[in-house]
Enzyme design. Structure first.
Site, PDB file in Angstrom:
ATOM      1  N   CYS A  80       7.304  13.103 -24.238  1.00 24.89           N
ATOM      2  CA  CYS A  80       5.923  13.182 -24.730  1.00 24.89           C
ATOM      3  C   CYS A  80       5.667  12.393 -26.005  1.00 24.89           C
ATOM      4  O   CYS A  80       4.675  11.678 -26.109  1.00 24.89           O
ATOM      5  CB  CYS A  80       5.541  14.641 -24.991  1.00 24.89           C
ATOM      6  SG  CYS A  80       5.563  15.739 -23.576  1.00 24.89           S
ATOM      7  N   PHE A  94       1.784  14.693 -16.813  1.00 28.66           N
ATOM      8  CA  PHE A  94       1.526  13.270 -16.568  1.00 28.66           C
ATOM      9  C   PHE A  94       0.982  13.010 -15.164  1.00 28.66           C
ATOM     10  O   PHE A  94       1.160  11.925 -14.618  1.00 28.66           O
ATOM     11  CB  PHE A  94       2.791  12.441 -16.809  1.00 28.66           C
ATOM     12  CG  PHE A  94       3.570  12.846 -18.016  1.00 28.66           C
ATOM     13  CD1 PHE A  94       2.997  12.770 -19.274  1.00 28.66           C
ATOM     14  CD2 PHE A  94       4.867  13.328 -17.910  1.00 28.66           C
ATOM     15  CE1 PHE A  94       3.702  13.157 -20.405  1.00 28.66           C
ATOM     16  CE2 PHE A  94       5.577  13.724 -19.029  1.00 28.66           C
ATOM     17  CZ  PHE A  94       4.994  13.638 -20.276  1.00 28.66           C
ATOM     18  N   CYS A 110      17.647  19.575 -16.942  1.00 23.38           N
ATOM     19  CA  CYS A 110      18.285  18.706 -15.939  1.00 23.38           C
ATOM     20  C   CYS A 110      19.499  19.332 -15.288  1.00 23.38           C
ATOM     21  O   CYS A 110      19.837  18.994 -14.161  1.00 23.38           O
ATOM     22  CB  CYS A 110      18.655  17.365 -16.565  1.00 23.38           C
ATOM     23  SG  CYS A 110      19.990  17.457 -17.796  1.00 23.38           S
ATOM     24  N   CYS A 118      24.004  24.006 -20.122  1.00 26.45           N
ATOM     25  CA  CYS A 118      23.911  23.910 -18.667  1.00 26.45           C
ATOM     26  C   CYS A 118      25.225  23.519 -18.027  1.00 26.45           C
ATOM     27  O   CYS A 118      25.413  23.706 -16.817  1.00 26.45           O
ATOM     28  CB  CYS A 118      22.817  22.927 -18.256  1.00 26.45           C
ATOM     29  SG  CYS A 118      23.203  21.194 -18.640  1.00 26.45           S
ATOM     30  N   GLN A 140      -1.224  21.668 -13.460  1.00 28.10           N
ATOM     31  CA  GLN A 140      -2.356  21.083 -14.181  1.00 28.10           C
ATOM     32  C   GLN A 140      -3.685  21.575 -13.625  1.00 28.10           C
ATOM     33  O   GLN A 140      -4.730  21.172 -14.117  1.00 28.10           O
ATOM     34  CB  GLN A 140      -2.287  19.555 -14.099  1.00 28.10           C
ATOM     35  CG  GLN A 140      -1.101  18.954 -14.826  1.00 28.10           C
ATOM     36  CD  GLN A 140      -1.032  17.441 -14.701  1.00 28.10           C
ATOM     37  OE1 GLN A 140       0.005  16.894 -14.342  1.00 28.10           O
ATOM     38  NE2 GLN A 140      -2.113  16.752 -15.013  1.00 28.10           N
ATOM     39  N   GLU A 195      -4.356   7.764 -21.754  1.00 28.45           N
ATOM     40  CA  GLU A 195      -3.906   6.714 -20.847  1.00 28.45           C
ATOM     41  C   GLU A 195      -3.769   5.325 -21.467  1.00 28.45           C
ATOM     42  O   GLU A 195      -2.795   4.608 -21.173  1.00 28.45           O
ATOM     43  CB  GLU A 195      -4.853   6.629 -19.649  1.00 28.45           C
ATOM     44  CG  GLU A 195      -4.316   7.196 -18.364  1.00 28.45           C
ATOM     45  CD  GLU A 195      -4.497   8.705 -18.249  1.00 28.45           C
ATOM     46  OE1 GLU A 195      -4.034   9.277 -17.253  1.00 28.45           O
ATOM     47  OE2 GLU A 195      -5.090   9.300 -19.150  1.00 28.45           O
ATOM     48  N   ASP A 205      34.082   4.500 -20.519  1.00 23.38           N
ATOM     49  CA  ASP A 205      34.150   3.567 -21.650  1.00 23.38           C
ATOM     50  C   ASP A 205      35.437   3.760 -22.432  1.00 23.38           C
ATOM     51  O   ASP A 205      35.902   2.837 -23.104  1.00 23.38           O
ATOM     52  CB  ASP A 205      32.955   3.787 -22.586  1.00 23.38           C
ATOM     53  CG  ASP A 205      31.691   3.151 -22.060  1.00 23.38           C
ATOM     54  OD1 ASP A 205      31.535   1.936 -22.213  1.00 23.38           O
ATOM     55  OD2 ASP A 205      30.868   3.863 -21.466  1.00 23.38           O
ATOM     56  N   ARG A 244       0.227   9.133 -15.059  1.00 24.09           N
ATOM     57  CA  ARG A 244      -0.479   8.615 -16.231  1.00 24.09           C
ATOM     58  C   ARG A 244      -0.898   7.147 -16.053  1.00 24.09           C
ATOM     59  O   ARG A 244      -0.076   6.278 -15.834  1.00 24.09           O
ATOM     60  CB  ARG A 244       0.428   8.757 -17.439  1.00 24.09           C
ATOM     61  CG  ARG A 244      -0.259   8.651 -18.786  1.00 24.09           C
ATOM     62  CD  ARG A 244       0.757   8.908 -19.867  1.00 24.09           C
ATOM     63  NE  ARG A 244       0.149   9.200 -21.159  1.00 24.09           N
ATOM     64  CZ  ARG A 244       0.816   9.644 -22.221  1.00 24.09           C
ATOM     65  NH1 ARG A 244       2.117   9.867 -22.122  1.00 24.09           N
ATOM     66  NH2 ARG A 244       0.203   9.878 -23.365  1.00 24.09           N
TER      67      ARG A 244
END
Length: 1440
Positions: free
Chosen positions: A152, A817, A41, A71, A786, A1369, A374, A931
């Protein structure tokens, strides 16, 4: 002298050409051989990049270990640090670490992209425990994963692996490969030590003089004192150079618009800022103390242990006396300030962020950037004071001044630095309470947060002083403020109901939230205040003795999630098919755990390689008036700008391999995020920076019109795609006459609108492609895809090349997915165009934000329906009208509409049914399959309709579902009704037997009811007078397992289901019994009766997903040493396809071996990369069925090899080994070919097995699930208490993998149901939820606290491949049961509130429609809206 760091025990000198602000992640991946730190990310939100840092603390001189997000960490801040990646903990060359072995052995790695980060998180938690002398507990180990995301597995398997280190009995944990025996000792828990001689350097850098680096056009200051820091700041100011002060740099993960300052001043090693001391009986904490260290200082996170080893806390016993002061006060531990604050801070972000983020940095972001802090509310409520440092010296200010933007005398980060925060000692009578509402329990920004500090008199009856603080969305961003009106109402007042009422009524005037969120914020803040004060009032006031009032005061917040538990159940594997059917470990799972597994973005780039970053449209609909890349091209290291003009002659900008899309915009942009062009540069970070400098000019002629940004806008504009190409009936189905029947129905609900949301794929590995130009204009493209066929054909079309000059290749995919089918084409094609244009290798890896903006996600849907039904809730007629969003290009969304149309009926008998589907065109990114495509929307809609019918009749939705299940005469037996059957309904009596399908061995189970805890269910059946058919008689009437049948079950849409495949009745009733639904339903009703502010719901659903098994080729090679290489047609993306292929190959090759030597050793078999030059024309890997088709193709190829080799085995004798026979048929490797062909290619034609004809293998995948949730009526928060899943996998090829798919799919669906909120700015078309901070997939602490998975037993799919069924699925579809359960809880809340006299329970949508129904995702705001607005103070008054 250059800075130096150690990585996995090896010293690295950072070259002067490296920018000190370069992230550690990019440095590791480019400058070292270690690729285990993945980039998921770039925001600190997923944990895939996690590494351990060992460094010397500047205040103590001691060495500490903690984990961080690589990162976010600038390499310039790591001088003298030792970095340990997953490879450094263990690897295939030096041996795997126990953490890696257990994670693999418990099947905790699927796609594997997140796995190295999970390993680091688990190991860091163990190191921290060891450093404290603290034994790891289950709760501590689970908490250690709060900074990591997995898309996953569903987390259960990962958490079970971690729990093995807490002394947990392995037999009580989930399925694993260790056989129940004792595990090896927890050895080598220390991180990699400094390399020889590096320790002295590390200590000198930590405690010696400050450093200044001038390299790569940047100045990096690392001062050791405040004086040095201010000198550096003054120098930059005098030179007119912008500068930035930083410490942990975690803010860069949230805010992407930091200026690119030439001067950086790092405060991480300023000794004064790291100091911790006793101050006036309280605690003084330096501004550079991390949040993790602060949690430690305050005593750990709610009994769950602290975040990571603290350099400070481990060596600060001299201030231990402080703890007892801060922990004191209040009514027991619940009100102890330190414990409350520690528990709250431990929910901020994840452990890797907390280990880097600092107290001062958090406060600076709260003031300067309106961070949803917070920490600030906690400090404000506690009465903390802040010491500010400047060049002029120190001064102390209040927290109110820090948060007041109007205090112009304060310039945090430019003139002033947070030197310290002082927490006062707790007083006698102090009660500290805090809470936060968020989409996830932790690692999720607060929607609302609160901190209260009440000082009570000695009797605990009067509030002497009150500090009430809320953080919430205000008019100008996030606001943190004390509530003066509430404090005035409480101060000096008795703890009595009237005081609470006064405080509640004063609150709205204090908060003043942002108008569009006011209804939720007003309601939730009052709910929070009641949860804090209600129990105190109940305890202190005699007025609270009344039963009704006591119930209203008994409000409480959700506690920390309990430890996850559960079990998995499946049939014992058949020894005759070994290793098929065995729960073997996933192929190369240990390599994934060690970080050695190679993904597309890990491919080593040649020195001439370039990095591509897209320039994206910022307009939803406009003409391209011009593009000026000159500011970007002027940057050193930027090589080129590529756009549609660079597509070669003969090439095409139109991607048609699967659907329709374009590589680059041509003259017009049609959605925000569309690819306008691409910058090529010498590094990823440089390309990212340069792409932002490209100037795109737009024109908006009136003739274009306004962009269409919603389905309703598209409908009004008559903007539809033509579906005739994908469906000959244009996605309209009519069976019976729904329209005519609706006028005659006993009961009907008409014109109801419903919507289903989009969902981001959020695969852990972003889209990635590497294009390598080759001789003669040919090209090799590595793609995380895929379908290599799509990549090959699209690249060939883009470049105008014949297919044989394009090679597409992939080894593994880090999650797909569906999002890496057709949507993997544009990055690959763009990389190929760029590489072809400049004749240099090009890598294109989308950052997470671009990936989410560009890929589109699941198709959202609007629907309207009319339904008619009888007195018992049975369907009589149903008319569905749906509009599916297709985006600016159709892509493959047409299939979404087709699949929905053919799946709309699911497992229900509907005699008159009309389904009409349309695909609308909007100016949004193209949507694509995800999916459960089409079917997910169908399940959501039909189950919503069932819930509507049940609510109308006042019955348990489970009863309505049972009555409407598809039936067949052979399956019809008498059956007890659900526990929720009422004595009467709107339509009259519901007594009598229920004539619905039954399940094999059901009655035998009921006879054992008393023994197995289902006595209530058995007694309930007898009480209703239902007859039980004997198990042996039922087995005669139920043909499953007795071969194929010519008889069929006809669906409402007139699809035929062979009777031998129709397992829905079994799935429904077996799960109903095994999860004890009836007893739990009664418990839920009892709980709801006894609790006003907490409501539970439980619901069961089934699903049906169409499985189409396509034809597949395969090739198998045998080498001289007896090893086997399989060329599989299917792509490995976490589903375990390669593992099942190896199992199939081993089973088939076993036939060549003498019986005593079977089964064939799986370790001799490996699977090659998918590549178009090795095995072309293999088709896509999607729809769940690719694994079974691949295993069959491989089995057929191995069968050929067995036939070839059997005569040679016969000749060699029974004692000959596999290697000996292979050596005989290939004795002179390198000098001659083998004597027989040791390669076989086979083709599975996609047909059914064990049937007379060669019909295509298309079948239905079924499942059932029961979900139980608990809802906080006051705040809208939802917890999933339990999930029970039963899947028909036939004879599972690998139960461990199929159970993993079931858990992962169900949890992924829970995200769509509860937390994954896709948000689009409807004025611009910009995706607002384009990051891990704004889009919340499930985390380890949000999954069901109890999750049980069952694979249906004795259910061979005899038409299928090796009697198996696909499972990918259905589990996702079953998550709808959680939304239905939440709806039940909402209904219970509304009914209870109405009984108590709540006057207004109707909320309004922005369009004015009244709502009382939940739409996914059931976020706190949506839950509160569905419950409706009500006045807490009025309820309290009426009960007083």
């Amino acid at each position: 002298m250059p800075i130096a760091l150690a990585v996995n025990g090896v010293k690295f000198d950072v070259p002067s050409s490296v920018d000190p602000t370069l992230s550690l992640n990019e440095y590791l991946r480019v400058n070292t051989p270690f690729k285990g730190s993945k980039l998921g990310c770039g925001e600190g939100g997923c944990g895939a990049c996690a590494v351990e840092v060992t460094r010397v603390d500047c205040t103590t001189g001691k060495t500490g270990v903690f984990s961080i997000n690589s990162c976010l960490c600038p390499v310039g801040s790591l001088d003298g640090a030792a970095i340990t990646t997953a490879e450094g903990l263990g690897n295939s060359l030096t041996g795997f670490h126990p953490v890696q072995e257990r994670l693999a052995g418990f099947h905790g790695s699927q796609c594997g992209f997140c796995t190295p980060g999970m390993v680091v998180a688990c190991h860091a938690t163990l190191v921290a425990c060891k450093a404290r002398g603290q034994a790891p507990t289950d709760a501590v180990m689970e908490k250690g994963l709060d900074g990591n995301i997995c898309r996953c597995t569903g987390y259960r398997s990962i958490m079970d692996a971690c729990k093995t280190f807490s002394g947990h009995d392995i037999e009580d944990l989930g399925i694993n490969v260790f056989g129940g025996g004792p595990l090896p000792d927890n050895t080598d828990m220390e991180a990699t030590a400094f390399p020889p001689g590096f320790g002295d350097y590390a200590k000198a850098q930590a405690t010696g003089a400050g450093r200044r680096l001038d390299q790569a056009g940047r100045t990096w200051h690392s001062p050791r004192s405040l004086a040095e820091a201010f000198a550096a700041m003054g120098e930059a100011r005098a030179a007119g150079k912008p500068f930035r002060v930083l410490c942990g740099n975690t803010g860069a993960g949230v805010y992407k618009n930091w200026p690119d300052e030439p001067v950086l001043v790092s405060l991480a090693r300023v000794a004064e800022l790291r100091a911790v001391s006793k101050a006036q009986g309280g605690l003084r904490v330096g501004g550079a103390v991390t949040l993790a260290e602060l949690v430690d200082l305050l005593g750990g996170a709610d009994g769950r242990g602290a975040d990571a080893q603290s350099n400070i806390v481990a060596h600060m016993s001299r201030i231990a006396v402080i703890f007892k002061h801060l922990r004191g006060g209040g009514k027991g531990s619940e009100g102890a300030p330190a414990a409350q604050m520690a528990a709250h801070i431990a929910r901020i972000a994840g452990q890797h962020v907390r280990a880097a983020a600092t107290v001062g940095g958090n406060l600076a972001l709260a003031r300067n950037r309106r961070l949803e802090s917070d920490l600030a509310p906690l400090l404000l409520a506690a009465g903390a004071r802040v010491t500010l440092a400047s060049a002029d010296g120190l001064r102390e200010v209040s927290m109110e001044e820090v948060l007041d933007e109007g205090s112009g005398s304060m310039e945090l980060g430019t003139r002033d630095i947070v030197a310290a925060v002082s927490l006062p000692a707790a007083r006698s009578g102090d009660v500290f309470w805090s809470h936060r509402i968020s989409h996830r329990y932790s690692n999720s920004a607060a929607l609302i947060n609160a901190a209260f500090n009440f000082n009570l008199d000695s009797a605990g009856k009067t509030i002497k002083e009150a500090r009430v603080v809320f953080g919430l969305p205000g008019m100008d961003g996030w606001q943190i403020k004390r509530c003066a009106g509430v404090e005035a109402a409480l101060t000096g007042a008795a703890l009595a109901p009237h005081t609470l009422v006064a405080a509640l009524e004063a609150l709205p005037a204090d908060t003043k939230p942002e108008p569009t969120k006011a209804e939720f914020v007003d309601a939730a803040t009052q709910g929070i205040l009641l949860e804090a004060l209600g129990p105190l009032v109940q305890q202190a006031s005699s007025e609270a003795d009344g039963r009704s009032l006591a119930a209203l005061l008994a409000a409480r917040r959700f506690a920390a999630p309990e430890v996850v538990s559960g079990h998995q159940d499946f049939s014992p594997p058949d020894p005759a098919t070994t290793p098929v059917g065995q729960p073997v470990e996933k192929d190369r799972a240990k390599l994934q755990a060690s970080g050695e597994a190679i993904y597309t973005s890990d491919i080593v780039m040649p020195p001439s390689g370039l990095y591509g970053v897209f320039v994206e449209s910022t307009e939803a609909l406009a003409e391209l008036a011009g593009v000026d890349p000159s500011p970007a091209l002027a940057m050193p290291g930027v090589a080129a700008y590529i756009d549609v003009r660079d597509i070669p002659k003969g090439g095409a900008n139109l991607l048609t391999a699967c659907g329709v899309d374009v590589i680059f915009a041509d003259r017009r942009v049609e959605y925000v995020g569309q690819r306008v062009g691409m910058i090529l540069a010498e590094s990823q970070s440089l390309a990212e920076t340069a792409a932002k400098l490209v100037r795109v000019h737009y024109a908006k002629p009136a003739s274009l019109g306004a962009p269409l940004l919603t389905i309703q806008q598209a409908i009004q504009a008559d903007s539809f795609y033509d579906l005739s190409a994908v469906d000959e009936k244009n996605c309209v189905r009519r069976f019976g006459d729904a329209e005519a029947m609706l006028s005659k129905c006993t009961h009907k609900i008409m014109g109801v609108r419903f919507s289903t949301p989009s969902q981001q794929h959020m695969y852990m590995e972003p889209q990635a492609a590497v294009a390598l130009p080759d001789e003669g204009g040919s090209i090799l493209v590595h793609s995380s895809t895929q379908c290599i066929d799509m990549i090959q054909t699209s690249v060939a079309a883009a470049l105008g090349l014949p297919y044989n000059k394009v090679i597409a290749r992939v080894r593994r995919v880090g999650g797909g997915f569906g999002g890496k089918s057709s949507r993997s084409i544009p990055p690959a094609a763009a990389a190929a165009v760029a590489a072809h244009r400049i004749r240099r290798p090009v890598r294109v890896v989308l950052n997470r934000n671009a990936d989410m903006r560009m890929i589109g996600g699941r198709n959202e849907m609007d629907a309207e329906f009319d339904v008619g039904f009888d007195d018992e809730g049975r369907f009589e007629a149903l008319h569905m009208r749906v509009w599916i969003l297709g985006g600016a290009q159709e892509e493959i969304s047409g299939f979404e509409a087709q699949i929905f149309t053919d799946s709309a009926d699911q497992n229900y008998a509907i005699p008159n049914l009309t389904v009409e589907s349309k695909l609308v065109r909007c100016n949004l990114p193209p949507r694509t399959i995800m999916r459960g495509p089409g079917t997910m929307q169908a399940v959501l809609l039909i189950e919503h309709i069932v819930d509507r019918i049940a609510a109308y009749l006042g019955v348990d939705p489970c009863l309505v579902r049972e009555r409407n299940l598809l039936q067949h005469p052979k399956l019809e037996v008498a059956r007890r009704p659900c526990a929720g059957t009422p004595a009467f309904t709107a339509g009259g009596s519901l007594g009598g037997n229920e004539n619905v399908a039954h399940t094999e061995l059901q009655d035998a189970k009921h006879q054992q009811g008393a023994a197995n805890g289902s006595a209530n269910s058995a007694a309930n059946g007898a009480a209703n007078g239902t007859a039980h058919t004997a198990a042996d008689e039922l087995a005669k009437r139920f043909p499953l397992g007795q071969g194929v049948s010519d008889e069929v079950v006809l669906t409402a849409l007139h699809n035929e289901i062979p009777l031998d495949q129709f397992t829905v009745p079994r799935l429904w009733y077996e799960l109903k019994d095994v999860c004890q639904y009836d007893a739990r339903y009664a418990e839920v009703q009892e709980f709801n009766k006894n609790n006003v502010w907490r409501k539970r719901g439980i619901s069961m659903t089934t699903c049906r997903f169409t499985m189409t098994v396509g034809a597949k080729p395969a090739t198998v090679h045998i080498f001289h040493d007896g090893t086997v290489l399989v060329l599989s047609p299917g792509h490995e993306m976490g589903q375990g396809l390669f593992t099942k292929v190896r199992q199939s190959a081993a089973m088939a090759l076993s036939e060549a071996l003498p019986p005593a030597q079977r089964p064939f050793p799986m370790d001799l078999i490996s699977v090659a990369d998918n590549a178009s030059d090795l095995l072309p024309n293999a088709g896509p890997s999607w729809g769940s069925t690719t694994s079974e088709a691949s295993t069959e193709a491989v089995r057929l190829a191995c069968k050929q090899l067995v036939a070839t080799l059997k005569p040679h085995f016969a000749e060699a004798g029974e004692n000959a080994t596999w290697q000996e026979v292979i050596l005989k048929v290939h004795p002179e490797v390198g000098f001659s070919a083998s004597k027989v062909l040791l390669t076989a290619t086979a083709y599975y034609d996609g047909t059914q097995r064990h049937t007379k004809d060669a019909a295509a293998l298309e079948y239905y995948g079924y499942g059932s699930a029961a979900s139980e949730v608990e809802v906080d009526v006051l705040t809208g928060e939802v917890r999933v208490r339990q999930g029970d899943i039963m899947i028909d996998a036939g004879h599972s090829l690998n139960p461990a993998l199929d159970i993993g798919q079931a858990e992962g799919g169900y949890v992924q669906g829970l995200g769509m149901m509860l937390s994954e909120d896709v948000k689009v700015d409807l004025s611009t078309g910009k995706l607002l939820s384009d990051s891990t901070w704004s889009y919340k997939v499930p985390a380890a602490d949000t999954i069901p606290r109890k999750m049980n998975v069952h694979l249906l037993k004795n259910s061979p799919h005899q038409r299928g491949i090796l009697s198996s069924k696909a499972v990918g699925e259905p589990p996702l579809l079953l998550s709808v049961s959680a939304l239905s359960a939440a709806q039940m809880a909402v209904n219970a809340a509304r009914a209870d509130l109405a009984r108590r006299g709540a006057r207004a329970l109707t909320a309004k949508l922005p369009g004015g429609d009244a709502i009382d129904r939940l739409h996914a995702p059931a976020t706190p705001a949506r839950v509160k809206a569905a419950i409706g607005s009500f006045s807490i103070s009025e309820l309290l008054r009426s009960a007083t």
